[in-house]
Design an enzyme around this catalytic site. Sequence first.
Site, PDB file in Angstrom:
ATOM      1  N   HIS A 172       0.850  -1.182   0.000  1.00  0.00           N
ATOM      2  CA  HIS A 172       0.000   0.000   0.000  1.00  0.00           C
ATOM      3  C   HIS A 172       0.893   1.242   0.000  1.00  0.00           C
ATOM      4  O   HIS A 172       1.174   1.805   1.062  1.00  0.00           O
ATOM      5  CB  HIS A 172      -0.887  -0.002   1.244  1.00  0.00           C
ATOM      6  CG  HIS A 172      -1.893   1.088   1.286  1.00  0.00           C
ATOM      7  ND1 HIS A 172      -3.140   0.926   1.881  1.00  0.00           N
ATOM      8  CD2 HIS A 172      -1.875   2.369   0.853  1.00  0.00           C
ATOM      9  CE1 HIS A 172      -3.821   2.055   1.791  1.00  0.00           C
ATOM     10  NE2 HIS A 172      -3.065   2.949   1.165  1.00  0.00           N
ATOM     11  N   GLU A 181      -2.558  -1.568  -3.157  1.00  0.00           N
ATOM     12  CA  GLU A 181      -3.651  -0.845  -2.523  1.00  0.00           C
ATOM     13  C   GLU A 181      -3.307   0.631  -2.426  1.00  0.00           C
ATOM     14  O   GLU A 181      -2.111   0.993  -2.380  1.00  0.00           O
ATOM     15  CB  GLU A 181      -3.879  -1.364  -1.099  1.00  0.00           C
ATOM     16  CG  GLU A 181      -4.239  -2.812  -1.021  1.00  0.00           C
ATOM     17  CD  GLU A 181      -4.759  -3.188   0.342  1.00  0.00           C
ATOM     18  OE1 GLU A 181      -4.478  -2.485   1.318  1.00  0.00           O
ATOM     19  OE2 GLU A 181      -5.478  -4.204   0.412  1.00  0.00           O
ATOM     20  N   HIS A 232      -7.657  -5.864   7.249  1.00  0.00           N
ATOM     21  CA  HIS A 232      -7.303  -4.863   8.255  1.00  0.00           C
ATOM     22  C   HIS A 232      -7.519  -5.408   9.666  1.00  0.00           C
ATOM     23  O   HIS A 232      -8.623  -5.711  10.087  1.00  0.00           O
ATOM     24  CB  HIS A 232      -8.032  -3.533   8.085  1.00  0.00           C
ATOM     25  CG  HIS A 232      -7.281  -2.410   8.744  1.00  0.00           C
ATOM     26  ND1 HIS A 232      -6.427  -1.559   8.073  1.00  0.00           N
ATOM     27  CD2 HIS A 232      -7.215  -2.052  10.046  1.00  0.00           C
ATOM     28  CE1 HIS A 232      -5.885  -0.713   8.931  1.00  0.00           C
ATOM     29  NE2 HIS A 232      -6.341  -0.980  10.140  1.00  0.00           N
TER      30      HIS A 232
HETATM   31  C1  LIG Z   1      -6.294  -0.895   3.365  1.00  0.00           C
HETATM   32  C2  LIG Z   1      -5.868  -1.530   4.624  1.00  0.00           C
HETATM   33  O1  LIG Z   1      -6.614  -1.725   5.540  1.00  0.00           O
HETATM   34  C3  LIG Z   1      -4.487  -1.936   4.748  1.00  0.00           C
HETATM   35  O2  LIG Z   1      -4.190  -2.666   3.630  1.00  0.00           O
HETATM   36  C4  LIG Z   1      -3.505  -0.819   4.735  1.00  0.00           C
HETATM   37  O3  LIG Z   1      -2.511  -1.132   3.811  1.00  0.00           O
HETATM   38  C5  LIG Z   1      -2.811  -0.689   6.037  1.00  0.00           C
HETATM   39  O4  LIG Z   1      -1.952   0.418   5.875  1.00  0.00           O
HETATM   40  P1  LIG Z   1      -0.729   0.588   6.881  1.00  0.00           P
HETATM   41  O5  LIG Z   1       0.158  -0.635   6.729  1.00  0.00           O
HETATM   42  O6  LIG Z   1      -0.088   1.877   6.407  1.00  0.00           O
HETATM   43  O7  LIG Z   1      -1.334   0.667   8.263  1.00  0.00           O
HETATM   44  N1  LIG Z   2      -6.091  -4.586   3.084  1.00  0.00           N
HETATM   45  C1  LIG Z   2      -5.626  -5.036   4.382  1.00  0.00           C
HETATM   46  C2  LIG Z   2      -4.151  -5.273   4.330  1.00  0.00           C
HETATM   47  O1  LIG Z   2      -3.563  -5.358   3.265  1.00  0.00           O
HETATM   48  C3  LIG Z   2      -3.409  -5.444   5.583  1.00  0.00           C
HETATM   49  O2  LIG Z   2      -4.047  -4.849   6.682  1.00  0.00           O
HETATM   50  P1  LIG Z   2      -3.313  -5.104   8.089  1.00  0.00           P
HETATM   51  O3  LIG Z   2      -3.263  -6.586   8.303  1.00  0.00           O
HETATM   52  O4  LIG Z   2      -1.929  -4.513   7.965  1.00  0.00           O
HETATM   53  O5  LIG Z   2      -4.171  -4.403   9.116  1.00  0.00           O
END
Ligand SMILES: CC(=O)[C@@H](O)[C@H](O)COP(=O)(O)O
Ligand SMILES: NCC(=O)COP(=O)(O)O
Length: 245
Positions: A44, A75, A196
């Site tokens: 992301h 993402e 998440h």
């Molecule tokens: C979209 C989501 O919920 C996660 O994929 C996000 O990538 C978390 O981002 P951080 O790792 O910056 O917390």
């Molecule tokens: N889209 C959720 C993700 O890629 C990871 O979320 P998290 O496990 O880091 O909270």
Amino acid sequence: MTTHLSVNLNKIALVRNARGRNFPAITEFGEIALMGGAIGLTIHPRPDQRHATYHDIADLKSLVAAFPGKELNVEGYPDDTLIQHVLDQRPDQFTLVPDDPNQITSDHGWDLNLHGQRLTPLIAQCQSAGIRTSLFVDPDLEQVRRAADTGTDRIELYTEAYAEAFNQQDYAPLLEQYMQCADLARSLGMTVNAGHDLDLDNLAPFVARGNIAEVSIGHALTVEALHLGFAETIKRYISILQRGR
Ligand SMILES: CC(=O)[C@@H](O)[C@H](O)COP(=O)(O)O
Ligand SMILES: NCC(=O)COP(=O)(O)O
């Protein structure tokens, strides 16, 4: 349906960025994840590139290409910069997330009553480039319906509320709400991802009904790996998903 694991490497990238050199290399942990049975990798890239960078997209695309059947999921908020990188690099999946640049993490899904029409042509453009799309949404039936109106291939259910409820142990009603959203999405022709704050403790009940195609997990997985080791942690996630509960 078996639920697949996409390992989010953001937090490996965060440690890497702390010293300004390629150590740890996210590709090393990406390879461990793929060899351990993950269906793919997720990053992301945020506008400040605090952890995953735009350059990581190409590196992970190359890594994934060496593993037939494995996927890269990128993402992020669809600003011009990320859209250009996505269209250039063509990951397998682009998950559109409604984050502001200064958010500490993702903390809400799209309001598609406001943004659905604007996202629709971008979704079509990604699909024309061979990129599967997913919209990050709250567990809200109306938002699921609006997601279908955009033509997106998938939704990703934002699971922080479930994770919090699981810790309070009164999660059954909220889990049912998520499952109804997943069933509605599938009835409307979409495939359902989720992510998440999922972890080794809360994952099994969420995937037990078999209506979730893919979970993307990173933050908790990285912390668990500090205790257990990365390969062992991946092994435990895959075991849960293969057992389906
Ligand atoms: C979209 C989501 O919920 C996660 O994929 C996000 O990538 C978390 O981002 P951080 O790792 O910056 O917390
Ligand atoms: N889209 C959720 C993700 O890629 C990871 O979320 P998290 O496990 O880091 O909270």
